[in-house]
Design a protein around this motif. Structure first.
Motif, PDB file in Angstrom:
ATOM      1  N   PHE A  27      -9.855  -1.020  -8.008  1.00  0.00           N
ATOM      2  CA  PHE A  27      -9.510  -1.565  -9.325  1.00  0.00           C
ATOM      3  C   PHE A  27     -10.433  -0.959 -10.379  1.00  0.00           C
ATOM      4  CE2 PHE A  27      -9.167  -5.394  -6.371  1.00  0.00           C
ATOM      5  CZ  PHE A  27      -7.802  -5.258  -6.156  1.00  0.00           C
ATOM      6  N   GLN A  28      -9.933  -0.917 -11.612  1.00  0.00           N
ATOM      7  CA  GLN A  28     -10.778  -0.534 -12.751  1.00  0.00           C
ATOM      8  C   GLN A  28     -11.867  -1.604 -12.894  1.00  0.00           C
ATOM      9  OE1 GLN A  28     -10.178   2.016 -15.660  1.00  0.00           O
ATOM     10  NE2 GLN A  28     -12.321   1.426 -15.473  1.00  0.00           N
ATOM     11  N   SER A  29     -13.097  -1.182 -13.153  1.00  0.00           N
ATOM     12  CA  SER A  29     -14.165  -2.175 -13.323  1.00  0.00           C
ATOM     13  C   SER A  29     -13.965  -2.956 -14.625  1.00  0.00           C
ATOM     14  CB  SER A  29     -15.510  -1.450 -13.354  1.00  0.00           C
ATOM     15  OG  SER A  29     -16.488  -2.252 -13.941  1.00  0.00           O
ATOM     16  N   SER A  30     -14.284  -4.219 -14.622  1.00  0.00           N
ATOM     17  CA  SER A  30     -14.243  -5.100 -15.806  1.00  0.00           C
ATOM     18  C   SER A  30     -12.882  -5.065 -16.489  1.00  0.00           C
ATOM     19  CB  SER A  30     -15.326  -4.703 -16.820  1.00  0.00           C
ATOM     20  OG  SER A  30     -16.525  -4.365 -16.176  1.00  0.00           O
ATOM     21  N   GLU A  31     -11.840  -4.971 -15.702  1.00  0.00           N
ATOM     22  CA  GLU A  31     -10.493  -4.753 -16.246  1.00  0.00           C
ATOM     23  C   GLU A  31     -10.076  -5.832 -17.245  1.00  0.00           C
ATOM     24  OE1 GLU A  31      -7.582  -4.276 -13.164  1.00  0.00           O
ATOM     25  OE2 GLU A  31      -5.996  -3.891 -14.603  1.00  0.00           O
ATOM     26  N   ILE A  32     -10.432  -7.098 -16.974  1.00  0.00           N
ATOM     27  CA  ILE A  32      -9.974  -8.169 -17.882  1.00  0.00           C
ATOM     28  C   ILE A  32     -10.597  -8.043 -19.270  1.00  0.00           C
ATOM     29  CG2 ILE A  32      -9.396  -9.821 -16.035  1.00  0.00           C
ATOM     30  CD1 ILE A  32     -12.033 -11.316 -16.808  1.00  0.00           C
ATOM     31  N   TYR A  33     -11.645  -7.220 -19.405  1.00  0.00           N
ATOM     32  CA  TYR A  33     -12.236  -6.971 -20.731  1.00  0.00           C
ATOM     33  C   TYR A  33     -11.884  -5.582 -21.243  1.00  0.00           C
ATOM     34  CZ  TYR A  33     -14.707 -11.290 -19.986  1.00  0.00           C
ATOM     35  OH  TYR A  33     -14.992 -12.603 -19.768  1.00  0.00           O
ATOM     36  N   GLY A  34     -10.809  -5.042 -20.758  1.00  0.00           N
ATOM     37  CA  GLY A  34     -10.370  -3.729 -21.240  1.00  0.00           C
ATOM     38  C   GLY A  34     -10.889  -2.598 -20.367  1.00  0.00           C
ATOM     39  N   GLY A  35     -11.723  -2.918 -19.375  1.00  0.00           N
ATOM     40  CA  GLY A  35     -12.204  -1.892 -18.443  1.00  0.00           C
ATOM     41  C   GLY A  35     -13.448  -1.176 -18.943  1.00  0.00           C
ATOM     42  N   LEU A  36     -14.252  -0.706 -17.994  1.00  0.00           N
ATOM     43  CA  LEU A  36     -15.407   0.126 -18.314  1.00  0.00           C
ATOM     44  C   LEU A  36     -15.045   1.506 -17.802  1.00  0.00           C
ATOM     45  CD1 LEU A  36     -18.394   0.284 -19.279  1.00  0.00           C
ATOM     46  CD2 LEU A  36     -19.042  -0.145 -16.903  1.00  0.00           C
ATOM     47  N   SER A  37     -15.131   2.516 -18.691  1.00  0.00           N
ATOM     48  CA  SER A  37     -14.592   3.809 -18.274  1.00  0.00           C
ATOM     49  C   SER A  37     -15.376   4.392 -17.100  1.00  0.00           C
ATOM     50  CB  SER A  37     -14.567   4.779 -19.451  1.00  0.00           C
ATOM     51  OG  SER A  37     -15.804   5.383 -19.580  1.00  0.00           O
TER      52      SER A  37
END
Ligand code: GAP
Length: 470
Positions: A27-37
């Motif tokens: 999963f994309q990290s911190s996805e619920i906050y828009g993700g950390l690239s």
């Protein structure tokens, strides 16, 4: 139905990233906050796959060998380690900025994307005015060195004295423990120390899913040898690394060994061979094998004032051992393993109960690396079958990572398991109540065998042993 796998690798990445998210691999990290690239989290299946890869590496590179021991050093070390190793001064990448859109690029990557004109004299330093920003066509700054080490502060005061670094390679922890390991384990040269752990690099550009991230995991060996013997050990590790690539399921035609020129080698290396992999986004580094000479131990001896010498117990010769370093990335291993496993079957594969016409994905992981090893699929949710199905589930679960799935048609459930690469599906049907047998289906051959429940675990153990390559 066609049993031809789709061989076009170009479009695999998009499908793989989508599958990885949908089926709980990555999963994309911190996805619920828009993700950390460029930061990723391994989901329930991803962590199983990654752990299986790490376990297989540890077995092949450490515990199966008499000349190897393991280590788990701290991520945050004294800054003196990185001063001595040369990382504070030399662990840099060339950086250029766009004056117009302010984007930043790694100079060498930019030149791959926007090459200089064929007339350019290769001996001359690059005039960055000749190259334009690939995003906005703006003018670029001169190239400058950018240190990739992550800095933080240790303790409650944020001043220069409390500044520390997150390790940029796990190797550092091995070198500073060289004498501890020799003394405590009575190791004799040639021997090696293996370590698995996180490393951190403030990469200028991150790219291609988990290929280049700022936090990643490494599998490293520092192998200590007599200075006269490094060539032989270099060749031996080259072969071990090739065998490892086979264990991951990497086909020979997708692997290229590249001798790295002096100007492109890391500052500590006298010889480097990169293991390059043909990713769908281009041929790029998977792993590296380097001859680090006595560079690191000598530097630590100078900086610490402590002897890093080894005394041969037979000849009494004293010397600083030289180092051959096979260095592998966990995340790139996961990525290559997933790319190799991804198989799309146009028209689907026939199943016993229904024919599915659209294309079907099978993740053909090496059986030993598959995240879920066995799926238990009762043919019906009816109460009469449930107790027996749970009995089988409990027995198999005690030995293998197992999934229980009782929803949807059996054909759909087979497809779900194929898509995550489960090697064996065990079906419990109404006959099972009478004959105490279950049907075992093999992921790759799709052959089905009726097996007595009391012999099931033994049967699966022998099947895995037959398939096991690592
Ligand atoms: N100790 C030697 C060393 O660190 P390296 O070539 O810089 O050598 C070794 O790194 C391996 O670590 C690479 O071959 C790659 O598999 C992995 N690696 C390096 N940087 C990475 C990054 N930013 N993201 C993911 N993996 C990386």
């Amino acid at each position: 139905m066609s049993d031809k796998s789709i061989e076009n690798r170009e479009d695999i990445m998009e499908k793989l990233v989508s599958l990885a998210k949908r089926r709980g691999f990555i999963f994309q990290s911190s996805e619920i906050y828009g993700g950390l690239s460029a930061a990723y989290d391994y989901g329930p299946l991803g962590v199983e796959l990654k752990n299986n890869i790490k376990k297989a590496w540890w077995k092949m590179f450490v515990t199966d060998r008499q000349d190897m021991v393991g280590l788990d050093a701290a991520i945050i070390m004294s800054p003196k380690v990185w001063e001595a190793s040369g990382h504070i001064k030399n662990f840099t990448d060339p950086l250029v900025d766009c004056k117009k859109c302010k984007r930043r690029f790694r100079a060498d990557h930019l030149l791959e994307a926007v090459p200089l004109s064929p007339q350019h004299d290769k001996e001359k330093p690059i005039d960055w005015k000749e190259v334009k920003c690939p995003e906005c066509d703006g003018e670029l700054t001169e190239s400058r060195s950018f240190n990739m080490m992550f800095k933080t502060f240790m303790g409650p005061v944020e001043d220069d004295a409390s500044e520390v670094y997150l390790r940029p390679e796990t190797a550092g922890g091995i070198f500073v423990n060289f004498t501890n390991v020799v003394d405590s384990m009575r190791m004799r040269v040639p021997f090696g120390i293996g370590q698995i752990g996180k490393s951190f690099r403030n990469e200028i550009t991150t790219e291609n899913f988990i290929f280049r991230t700022r936090e990643f995991e490494q599998l490293e060996v520092e192998y200590f040898v007599h200075p006269d013997d490094w060539k032989k050990h270099f060749e031996d590790w080259l072969e071990t690394m090739k065998t490892w690539c086979k264990c991951l399921g990497i086909k020979d035609e997708n692997l290229v060994l590249a001798e790295i020129d002096e100007k492109d080698r890391a500052f500590y290396s006298k010889r480097t061979v990169d293991f390059e992999y043909k990713y769908p986004f281009g041929q790029k580094e998977l792993y590296g094998l380097a001859y680090r000479t006595d560079y690191d131990l000598t530097q630590h001896q100078k900086a610490s004032g402590l002897k890093m010498e080894y005394t041969d117990p037979v000849t009494k010769e004293k010397y600083i051992p030289h180092v051959v370093e096979p260095s592998l990335g966990v995340d790139r291993s996961v990525l290559a393993c997933m790319i190799e496993a991804y198989t799309e079957v146009a028209g689907g594969r026939s199943t016993t109960t229904e024919s599915i016409k659209d294309s079907e994905v099978v993740m053909k992981f090496p059986y030993a690396l598959a995240p879920i090893k066995v799926a238990i699929l009762p043919l019906s949710k009816k109460e009469t079958l449930t107790p027996l199905a749970h009995e089988v589930y409990d027995a198999v679960r005690s030995k293998f990572v197992t999934m229980y799935d009782q929803t949807a048609s059996i054909g759909k459930r087979y497809r779900r398991q194929d898509e995550i690469g489960t090697p064996f599906c065990v079906t419990i049907d109404f006959d099972s109540l009478e004959d105490k047998k279950v049907t075992v289906r093999d992921r790759d051959t799709m052959e089905q065998e009726r097996v007595a429940i009391e012999k099931l675990v033994e049967y699966l153990v022998s099947k895995f042993a037959a398939y096991e390559k690592c």
